[in-house]
Design a protein around this motif. Structure first.
Motif, PDB file in Angstrom:
ATOM      1  N   GLY A 138      -3.038  -9.020   7.151  1.00 50.05           N
ATOM      2  CA  GLY A 138      -1.745  -9.159   5.887  1.00 50.05           C
ATOM      3  C   GLY A 138      -0.392  -9.622   5.983  1.00 50.05           C
ATOM      4  O   GLY A 138       0.245  -9.332   4.664  1.00 50.05           O
ATOM      5  N   GLY A 139       0.196  -9.865   6.571  1.00 51.99           N
ATOM      6  CA  GLY A 139       1.687 -10.598   7.050  1.00 51.99           C
ATOM      7  C   GLY A 139       1.825 -11.080   6.374  1.00 51.99           C
ATOM      8  O   GLY A 139       3.243 -11.882   6.750  1.00 51.99           O
ATOM      9  N   SER A 140       1.227 -11.995   5.689  1.00 50.51           N
ATOM     10  CA  SER A 140       2.058 -13.105   5.110  1.00 50.51           C
ATOM     11  C   SER A 140       2.675 -12.818   3.936  1.00 50.51           C
ATOM     12  O   SER A 140       3.564 -13.545   2.660  1.00 50.51           O
ATOM     13  CB  SER A 140       0.488 -14.068   5.107  1.00 50.51           C
ATOM     14  OG  SER A 140      -0.358 -14.200   3.752  1.00 50.51           O
ATOM     15  N   ALA A 141       2.097 -11.451   2.731  1.00 57.54           N
ATOM     16  CA  ALA A 141       2.812 -11.276   1.745  1.00 57.54           C
ATOM     17  C   ALA A 141       3.441  -9.994   2.023  1.00 57.54           C
ATOM     18  O   ALA A 141       2.867  -9.249   2.458  1.00 57.54           O
ATOM     19  CB  ALA A 141       1.797 -12.068   0.361  1.00 57.54           C
ATOM     20  N   GLY A 142       3.348  -9.238   0.507  1.00 53.03           N
ATOM     21  CA  GLY A 142       3.519  -8.051  -0.176  1.00 53.03           C
ATOM     22  C   GLY A 142       4.384  -7.266   1.110  1.00 53.03           C
ATOM     23  O   GLY A 142       5.308  -7.746   1.738  1.00 53.03           O
ATOM     24  N   ILE A 143       3.641  -6.125   0.896  1.00 59.78           N
ATOM     25  CA  ILE A 143       3.770  -4.571   2.105  1.00 59.78           C
ATOM     26  C   ILE A 143       4.028  -5.573   3.228  1.00 59.78           C
ATOM     27  O   ILE A 143       5.124  -5.029   4.063  1.00 59.78           O
ATOM     28  CB  ILE A 143       3.044  -3.542   1.860  1.00 59.78           C
ATOM     29  CG1 ILE A 143       2.717  -3.256   0.758  1.00 59.78           C
ATOM     30  CG2 ILE A 143       3.725  -2.927   2.929  1.00 59.78           C
ATOM     31  CD1 ILE A 143       2.444  -1.768  -0.064  1.00 59.78           C
ATOM     32  N   GLY A 144       3.190  -6.146   3.440  1.00 60.96           N
ATOM     33  CA  GLY A 144       2.961  -6.602   5.701  1.00 60.96           C
ATOM     34  C   GLY A 144       4.255  -7.691   5.660  1.00 60.96           C
ATOM     35  O   GLY A 144       4.912  -7.748   6.586  1.00 60.96           O
ATOM     36  N   PRO A 172       1.430   4.349   0.841  1.00 60.11           N
ATOM     37  CA  PRO A 172       2.518   4.053  -0.242  1.00 60.11           C
ATOM     38  C   PRO A 172       1.750   4.426  -1.772  1.00 60.11           C
ATOM     39  O   PRO A 172       0.875   4.490  -1.345  1.00 60.11           O
ATOM     40  CB  PRO A 172       2.253   2.212  -0.223  1.00 60.11           C
ATOM     41  CG  PRO A 172       1.542   1.758   1.298  1.00 60.11           C
ATOM     42  CD  PRO A 172       0.565   3.006   1.751  1.00 60.11           C
ATOM     43  N   PRO A 173       2.283   4.031  -2.334  1.00 61.01           N
ATOM     44  CA  PRO A 173       1.970   4.462  -3.964  1.00 61.01           C
ATOM     45  C   PRO A 173       1.787   2.972  -4.197  1.00 61.01           C
ATOM     46  O   PRO A 173       1.893   2.285  -3.775  1.00 61.01           O
ATOM     47  CB  PRO A 173       3.165   5.472  -3.960  1.00 61.01           C
ATOM     48  CG  PRO A 173       4.883   4.822  -3.975  1.00 61.01           C
ATOM     49  CD  PRO A 173       3.775   4.655  -2.286  1.00 61.01           C
ATOM     50  N   LEU A 174       1.693   2.836  -6.158  1.00 63.44           N
ATOM     51  CA  LEU A 174       1.367   1.931  -6.778  1.00 63.44           C
ATOM     52  C   LEU A 174       3.037   0.931  -5.530  1.00 63.44           C
ATOM     53  O   LEU A 174       4.046   1.881  -5.749  1.00 63.44           O
ATOM     54  CB  LEU A 174       1.489   2.004  -8.172  1.00 63.44           C
ATOM     55  CG  LEU A 174       1.675   0.868  -9.032  1.00 63.44           C
ATOM     56  CD1 LEU A 174       0.650  -0.061  -8.364  1.00 63.44           C
ATOM     57  CD2 LEU A 174       1.954   0.921 -10.452  1.00 63.44           C
ATOM     58  N   THR A 175       2.519  -0.442  -5.136  1.00 64.70           N
ATOM     59  CA  THR A 175       4.010  -0.941  -5.041  1.00 64.70           C
ATOM     60  C   THR A 175       3.693  -2.494  -6.181  1.00 64.70           C
ATOM     61  O   THR A 175       2.479  -2.815  -6.457  1.00 64.70           O
ATOM     62  CB  THR A 175       4.013  -1.522  -3.127  1.00 64.70           C
ATOM     63  OG1 THR A 175       3.796   0.151  -3.094  1.00 64.70           O
ATOM     64  CG2 THR A 175       4.821  -2.065  -3.009  1.00 64.70           C
ATOM     65  N   ASN A 176       5.149  -2.835  -6.434  1.00 66.26           N
ATOM     66  CA  ASN A 176       4.953  -3.958  -6.671  1.00 66.26           C
ATOM     67  C   ASN A 176       4.893  -5.758  -6.009  1.00 66.26           C
ATOM     68  O   ASN A 176       5.793  -6.335  -5.745  1.00 66.26           O
ATOM     69  CB  ASN A 176       6.264  -4.080  -6.884  1.00 66.26           C
ATOM     70  CG  ASN A 176       6.575  -5.346  -8.270  1.00 66.26           C
ATOM     71  OD1 ASN A 176       5.415  -5.764  -8.731  1.00 66.26           O
ATOM     72  ND2 ASN A 176       7.426  -6.157  -8.654  1.00 66.26           N
ATOM     73  N   THR A 177       3.530  -6.048  -6.165  1.00 71.53           N
ATOM     74  CA  THR A 177       2.650  -6.963  -4.867  1.00 71.53           C
ATOM     75  C   THR A 177       1.901  -7.417  -6.060  1.00 71.53           C
ATOM     76  O   THR A 177       1.126  -6.712  -6.584  1.00 71.53           O
ATOM     77  CB  THR A 177       2.367  -6.249  -3.819  1.00 71.53           C
ATOM     78  OG1 THR A 177       0.976  -5.281  -4.047  1.00 71.53           O
ATOM     79  CG2 THR A 177       3.331  -5.735  -3.017  1.00 71.53           C
ATOM     80  N   GLU A 178       1.485  -8.930  -5.583  1.00 67.80           N
ATOM     81  CA  GLU A 178       0.722  -9.782  -6.073  1.00 67.80           C
ATOM     82  C   GLU A 178      -1.202  -8.767  -6.258  1.00 67.80           C
ATOM     83  O   GLU A 178      -2.077  -8.553  -6.717  1.00 67.80           O
ATOM     84  CB  GLU A 178       0.259 -10.869  -5.384  1.00 67.80           C
ATOM     85  CG  GLU A 178      -0.662 -11.626  -6.250  1.00 67.80           C
ATOM     86  CD  GLU A 178      -0.557 -13.425  -5.124  1.00 67.80           C
ATOM     87  OE1 GLU A 178      -1.868 -13.585  -5.545  1.00 67.80           O
ATOM     88  OE2 GLU A 178       0.366 -13.258  -4.595  1.00 67.80           O
ATOM     89  N   PHE A 179      -0.903  -8.496  -4.210  1.00 72.57           N
ATOM     90  CA  PHE A 179      -2.161  -7.663  -4.384  1.00 72.57           C
ATOM     91  C   PHE A 179      -2.567  -6.038  -5.425  1.00 72.57           C
ATOM     92  O   PHE A 179      -3.737  -5.759  -5.892  1.00 72.57           O
ATOM     93  CB  PHE A 179      -1.856  -6.243  -2.893  1.00 72.57           C
ATOM     94  CG  PHE A 179      -3.488  -6.056  -2.692  1.00 72.57           C
ATOM     95  CD1 PHE A 179      -4.414  -6.181  -2.344  1.00 72.57           C
ATOM     96  CD2 PHE A 179      -2.988  -4.827  -2.622  1.00 72.57           C
ATOM     97  CE1 PHE A 179      -5.262  -5.852  -1.377  1.00 72.57           C
ATOM     98  CE2 PHE A 179      -3.879  -3.563  -2.161  1.00 72.57           C
ATOM     99  CZ  PHE A 179      -5.210  -4.316  -2.006  1.00 72.57           C
ATOM    100  N   SER A 180      -1.367  -6.260  -5.935  1.00 73.18           N
ATOM    101  CA  SER A 180      -1.638  -4.733  -6.844  1.00 73.18           C
ATOM    102  C   SER A 180      -1.374  -5.293  -8.716  1.00 73.18           C
ATOM    103  O   SER A 180      -1.006  -4.103  -9.530  1.00 73.18           O
ATOM    104  CB  SER A 180      -0.926  -3.687  -6.941  1.00 73.18           C
ATOM    105  OG  SER A 180       0.774  -3.900  -6.826  1.00 73.18           O
TER     106      SER A 180
END
Length: 245
Positions: free
Chosen positions: A12-18, A183-191
């Motif tokens: 899952g390294g193409s976006a967000g936390i990854g 992680p808590p709530l994180t500002n990504t597309e996933f969440s």
């Protein structure tokens, strides 16, 4: 453990936390291999990671897991850190007719079963390295559920339990370390559908992971999760103290 000169695989390294983790560890002088299901997104991420590599595949699929593990062991044989970041979550209410069973099965497969299998495929390889690590990206959801994510928390609680057992299993093998990041709530597309814009930046998760690796902190709570982790730690210490008297 050392935080430079590693070869690191990030699902899952193409976006967000990854992607944030990939950028942070890349900047530290590590070779990065990212994974995702979408070739276009992977190529976009690689444009921000000079010299990194990508493996396309869906870790939710058993045959893809085997293919990815084989490619890592054969083409990138120096890989010594695996970061299990890919995940799945569905936001819905149990009171709605939304096929909760199907959603829970998908979440459990991606967030739990797939990680167990992928680690099983890779750990014999990691044990051959002078220094190696498995990093499981968990969640604040380990500490409780949410009505809008009714089955997701159970998958992360299962992942946590497995991670603790994995750490106990290999505690005598000093060359293999097992980490868990919460992680808590994180500002990504996933969440985004659960108010992710109100969460912490994914770079904060990456920063905390780097500190954890440097200091051999195997449990790595991030942001708000630190409050819950501290409370649980205090409660456990109190129980232990009472048991000894």
């Amino acid at each position: 453990m050392k935080t430079t000169g590693n070869t690191i695989f990030i699902s899952g390294g193409s976006a967000g936390i990854g992607l944030a983790i990939a950028k942070k560890l890349h900047a530290e002088g590590n070779k990065i291999i990212i994974n995702g299901r979408n070739e276009e997104r992977l190529q976009k991420a690689l444009s921000e990671l000079d010299g990194a590599a990508a493996i396309v595949g869906d870790l939710a699929n058993e045959s893809d897991r085997i293919k990815i593990a084989d490619e890592l062991k054969n083409k990138y044989s120096d890989v010594n850190i695996i970061i299990n970041n890919a995940g799945a979550a569905f936001g819905y209410l149990l009171s709605e007719q939304t096929n909760a069973l199907e959603k829970a099965q998908i979440e459990m497969n991606v967030n739990y079963f797939a990680i167990i299998h992928f680690n099983e495929l890779m750990i014999p390889h990691l044990l051959q390295k002078q220094e190696a690590a498995v990093v499981n990206i968990s969640s604040l959801a380990v500490y409780g559920s949410h009505k809008f994510l009714p089955t997701y928390g159970a998958t992360k609680a299962a992942l946590h339990s497995y991670t603790v057992a994995l750490r106990y299993t290999y505690e005598e093998q000093k060359n293999l370390q097992i980490y868990e990041v919460y992680p808590p709530l994180t500002n990504t597309e996933f969440s985004s559908y659960i108010g992710g814009e109100n969460g912490i930046p994914p770079s904060e998760v990456a920063d905390e992971l780097l500190i954890g690796l440097k200091d051999n902190l195997f449990d790595i709570p991030v942001g708000e999760t630190k409050i819950y982790a501290a409370a649980v730690g205090e409660a456990m210490a109190k129980i232990a103290s009472q048991a000894n008297h």
